[in-house]
Design a protein around this motif. Structure first.
Motif, PDB file in Angstrom:
ATOM      1  N   PHE A 136       1.947  -8.315   8.926  1.00 39.28           N
ATOM      2  CA  PHE A 136       1.905  -6.876   9.166  1.00 39.28           C
ATOM      3  C   PHE A 136       1.242  -6.581  10.507  1.00 39.28           C
ATOM      4  O   PHE A 136       0.584  -7.445  11.096  1.00 39.28           O
ATOM      5  N   LYS A 137       1.397  -5.337  10.950  1.00 46.03           N
ATOM      6  CA  LYS A 137       0.730  -4.860  12.155  1.00 46.03           C
ATOM      7  C   LYS A 137       0.116  -3.507  11.848  1.00 46.03           C
ATOM      8  O   LYS A 137       0.788  -2.622  11.309  1.00 46.03           O
ATOM      9  N   ASN A 138      -1.184  -3.350  12.148  1.00 42.75           N
ATOM     10  CA  ASN A 138      -1.823  -2.059  11.869  1.00 42.75           C
ATOM     11  C   ASN A 138      -1.673  -1.104  13.053  1.00 42.75           C
ATOM     12  O   ASN A 138      -1.025  -1.441  14.055  1.00 42.75           O
ATOM     13  N   SER A 139      -2.256   0.091  12.944  1.00 43.53           N
ATOM     14  CA  SER A 139      -2.071   1.125  13.976  1.00 43.53           C
ATOM     15  C   SER A 139      -2.732   0.753  15.300  1.00 43.53           C
ATOM     16  O   SER A 139      -2.454   1.373  16.326  1.00 43.53           O
ATOM     17  N   GLN A 140      -3.613  -0.271  15.294  1.00 44.47           N
ATOM     18  CA  GLN A 140      -4.214  -0.771  16.535  1.00 44.47           C
ATOM     19  C   GLN A 140      -3.449  -1.984  17.076  1.00 44.47           C
ATOM     20  O   GLN A 140      -3.931  -2.690  17.969  1.00 44.47           O
ATOM     21  N   ASN A 141      -2.249  -2.220  16.523  1.00 46.22           N
ATOM     22  CA  ASN A 141      -1.392  -3.343  16.922  1.00 46.22           C
ATOM     23  C   ASN A 141      -2.019  -4.704  16.634  1.00 46.22           C
ATOM     24  O   ASN A 141      -1.708  -5.699  17.294  1.00 46.22           O
ATOM     25  N   ILE A 142      -2.909  -4.771  15.663  1.00 45.57           N
ATOM     26  CA  ILE A 142      -3.518  -6.035  15.243  1.00 45.57           C
ATOM     27  C   ILE A 142      -2.677  -6.641  14.122  1.00 45.57           C
ATOM     28  O   ILE A 142      -2.358  -5.977  13.136  1.00 45.57           O
ATOM     29  N   LEU A 143      -2.307  -7.905  14.294  1.00 44.11           N
ATOM     30  CA  LEU A 143      -1.498  -8.602  13.295  1.00 44.11           C
ATOM     31  C   LEU A 143      -2.382  -9.166  12.185  1.00 44.11           C
ATOM     32  O   LEU A 143      -3.506  -9.612  12.438  1.00 44.11           O
ATOM     33  N   PHE A 144      -1.862  -9.135  10.961  1.00 47.74           N
ATOM     34  CA  PHE A 144      -2.582  -9.746   9.845  1.00 47.74           C
ATOM     35  C   PHE A 144      -1.602 -10.138   8.750  1.00 47.74           C
ATOM     36  O   PHE A 144      -0.518  -9.566   8.631  1.00 47.74           O
ATOM     37  N   MET A 145      -1.978 -11.132   7.962  1.00 50.21           N
ATOM     38  CA  MET A 145      -1.159 -11.567   6.838  1.00 50.21           C
ATOM     39  C   MET A 145      -1.618 -10.876   5.558  1.00 50.21           C
ATOM     40  O   MET A 145      -2.812 -10.614   5.367  1.00 50.21           O
ATOM     41  N   GLY A 146      -0.676 -10.599   4.699  1.00 52.64           N
ATOM     42  CA  GLY A 146      -1.015 -10.004   3.416  1.00 52.64           C
ATOM     43  C   GLY A 146       0.224  -9.900   2.553  1.00 52.64           C
ATOM     44  O   GLY A 146       1.311 -10.327   2.941  1.00 52.64           O
ATOM     45  N   LYS A 147       0.052  -9.330   1.361  1.00 54.02           N
ATOM     46  CA  LYS A 147       1.215  -9.088   0.513  1.00 54.02           C
ATOM     47  C   LYS A 147       1.054  -7.736  -0.180  1.00 54.02           C
ATOM     48  O   LYS A 147      -0.044  -7.364  -0.607  1.00 54.02           O
ATOM     49  N   ILE A 148       2.152  -7.015  -0.259  1.00 53.02           N
ATOM     50  CA  ILE A 148       2.160  -5.711  -0.917  1.00 53.02           C
ATOM     51  C   ILE A 148       2.001  -5.919  -2.419  1.00 53.02           C
ATOM     52  O   ILE A 148       2.725  -6.722  -3.025  1.00 53.02           O
ATOM     53  N   ILE A 149       1.056  -5.198  -3.010  1.00 52.82           N
ATOM     54  CA  ILE A 149       0.864  -5.347  -4.460  1.00 52.82           C
ATOM     55  C   ILE A 149       1.109  -4.043  -5.217  1.00 52.82           C
ATOM     56  O   ILE A 149       1.211  -4.048  -6.437  1.00 52.82           O
ATOM     57  N   GLY A 150       1.187  -2.917  -4.503  1.00 52.14           N
ATOM     58  CA  GLY A 150       1.430  -1.673  -5.216  1.00 52.14           C
ATOM     59  C   GLY A 150       1.206  -0.452  -4.346  1.00 52.14           C
ATOM     60  O   GLY A 150       1.090  -0.532  -3.121  1.00 52.14           O
ATOM     61  N   VAL A 151       1.161   0.697  -5.023  1.00 50.35           N
ATOM     62  CA  VAL A 151       0.928   1.982  -4.371  1.00 50.35           C
ATOM     63  C   VAL A 151      -0.244   2.648  -5.080  1.00 50.35           C
ATOM     64  O   VAL A 151      -0.264   2.743  -6.307  1.00 50.35           O
ATOM     65  N   SER A 152      -1.229   3.102  -4.305  1.00 50.86           N
ATOM     66  CA  SER A 152      -2.439   3.677  -4.896  1.00 50.86           C
ATOM     67  C   SER A 152      -2.162   5.043  -5.505  1.00 50.86           C
ATOM     68  O   SER A 152      -1.098   5.633  -5.298  1.00 50.86           O
ATOM     69  N   LYS A 153      -3.124   5.568  -6.233  1.00 47.73           N
ATOM     70  CA  LYS A 153      -2.986   6.891  -6.870  1.00 47.73           C
ATOM     71  C   LYS A 153      -2.696   7.978  -5.844  1.00 47.73           C
ATOM     72  O   LYS A 153      -1.948   8.911  -6.109  1.00 47.73           O
ATOM     73  N   SER A 154      -3.262   7.815  -4.638  1.00 46.95           N
ATOM     74  CA  SER A 154      -3.051   8.813  -3.586  1.00 46.95           C
ATOM     75  C   SER A 154      -1.760   8.589  -2.808  1.00 46.95           C
ATOM     76  O   SER A 154      -1.439   9.334  -1.888  1.00 46.95           O
ATOM     77  N   GLY A 155      -1.014   7.534  -3.176  1.00 47.62           N
ATOM     78  CA  GLY A 155       0.279   7.284  -2.543  1.00 47.62           C
ATOM     79  C   GLY A 155       0.237   6.334  -1.372  1.00 47.62           C
ATOM     80  O   GLY A 155       1.248   6.121  -0.690  1.00 47.62           O
ATOM     81  N   ASN A 156      -0.933   5.733  -1.101  1.00 49.77           N
ATOM     82  CA  ASN A 156      -1.042   4.764  -0.010  1.00 49.77           C
ATOM     83  C   ASN A 156      -0.515   3.395  -0.441  1.00 49.77           C
ATOM     84  O   ASN A 156      -0.526   3.055  -1.627  1.00 49.77           O
ATOM     85  N   LEU A 157      -0.086   2.615   0.556  1.00 50.91           N
ATOM     86  CA  LEU A 157       0.391   1.261   0.284  1.00 50.91           C
ATOM     87  C   LEU A 157      -0.798   0.333   0.106  1.00 50.91           C
ATOM     88  O   LEU A 157      -1.726   0.319   0.916  1.00 50.91           O
ATOM     89  N   GLN A 158      -0.781  -0.455  -0.955  1.00 52.72           N
ATOM     90  CA  GLN A 158      -1.864  -1.405  -1.224  1.00 52.72           C
ATOM     91  C   GLN A 158      -1.420  -2.804  -0.807  1.00 52.72           C
ATOM     92  O   GLN A 158      -0.413  -3.314  -1.285  1.00 52.72           O
ATOM     93  N   ILE A 159      -2.197  -3.403   0.096  1.00 56.76           N
ATOM     94  CA  ILE A 159      -1.898  -4.750   0.587  1.00 56.76           C
ATOM     95  C   ILE A 159      -3.087  -5.658   0.302  1.00 56.76           C
ATOM     96  O   ILE A 159      -4.229  -5.335   0.645  1.00 56.76           O
ATOM     97  N   GLU A 160      -2.800  -6.774  -0.346  1.00 56.81           N
ATOM     98  CA  GLU A 160      -3.846  -7.776  -0.597  1.00 56.81           C
ATOM     99  C   GLU A 160      -3.920  -8.710   0.604  1.00 56.81           C
ATOM    100  O   GLU A 160      -2.918  -9.319   1.000  1.00 56.81           O
TER     101      GLU A 160
END
Length: 245
Positions: A202-226
């Motif tokens: 993945f790449k965050n809003s600061q263009n920093i790369l990181f590894m993870g896996k999508i596990i769900g969607v939070s109560k507020s509708g955000n993407l949850q990544i482990e």
């Protein structure tokens, strides 16, 4: 069900929202356009369509008991409605990319824009905009991942038939919403969520790369990544993207 058909409009969502602000609009009123000159996607991104080749429409819907905190289930309903109709066409590797893009493989076929009207802690109505690339052959070079049903399956499809199928499915799913069958909606959505439980860059809003896996969607509708250290981080819209190496 009332369907308003237009040849050309700047945006079906904008047209329907303006209409709602001026007159009393029947529940489940639909505006369909052959082309949009200023179609909008998430966060004011542009949605480009070729005239008469695709589905571009908006639906007005009222709700009697939908809490703002449960807004993600409205998104689940709309996304699943489009997904299930396209699934019936036997499109390969069909998935929903969070929050509501429709993909076949890594090619984007459609998107959804939901604009809600709130009263206190309730969503009292929504204008749901849906755009699906159906019979378009050519796409701008700056959209390398855009595709259409026709490009993938090699044949044209009747727009009216697809529209009717999606509207019927949407009505069915809205009954789940009214009955507050949220667990059912969440289970169905997560089952077809793109890259869920798949280790991904993945790449965050600061263009920093990181590894993870999508596990769900939070109560507020955000993407949850482990993350690799097994902590779970939440990301809002445009705060994270899939990295292209």
């Amino acid at each position: 069900m009332k369907i308003i058909k237009l040849n050309a409009i700047d945006s079906t969502n904008t047209f329907l929202k303006n209409m709602v602000s001026k007159v009393v609009v029947d529940d489940f009123t639909i505006v369909v356009a052959k082309t949009q000159t200023k179609g909008r996607g998430q966060m004011n991104s542009e949605w480009v369509v070729e005239e008469g080749k695709n589905l571009t429409f908006s639906v007005f819907s009222r709700f009697t008991s939908l809490d703002v905190e449960n807004h993600k289930y409205l998104n689940f309903c709309v996304s699943l409605s489009v997904f299930e109709v396209l699934k019936e066409l036997d499109l390969p590797s069909l998935a929903i990319k969070w929050p509501n893009d429709i993909l076949s493989g890594n090619k984007k076929l459609g998107g959804i824009l939901i604009e809600n009207t709130l009263k206190g802690s309730k969503i009292v109505s929504s204008v749901v905009g849906i755009g699906i690339n159906v019979n378009q052959d050519l796409f701008p070079e700056n959209l390398p991942n855009a595709s259409s049903v026709k490009k993938i399956l090699g044949k044209e499809f009747d727009l009216e038939t697809l529209l009717e199928s999606i509207l019927k499915k949407l009505k069915d799913y809205f009954t789940f919403l009214e009955k507050k069958e949220y667990d059912l909606l969440e289970e169905a959505y997560l089952k077809v969520l793109y890259k869920k439980n798949v280790p991904t860059m993945f790449k965050n809003s600061q263009n920093i790369l990181f590894m993870g896996k999508i596990i769900g969607v939070s109560k507020s509708g955000n993407l949850q990544i482990e993350l690799e250290n097994e902590t779970i981080q939440e990301f809002g819209l445009k705060e994270v993207s899939f990295a292209t190496l």
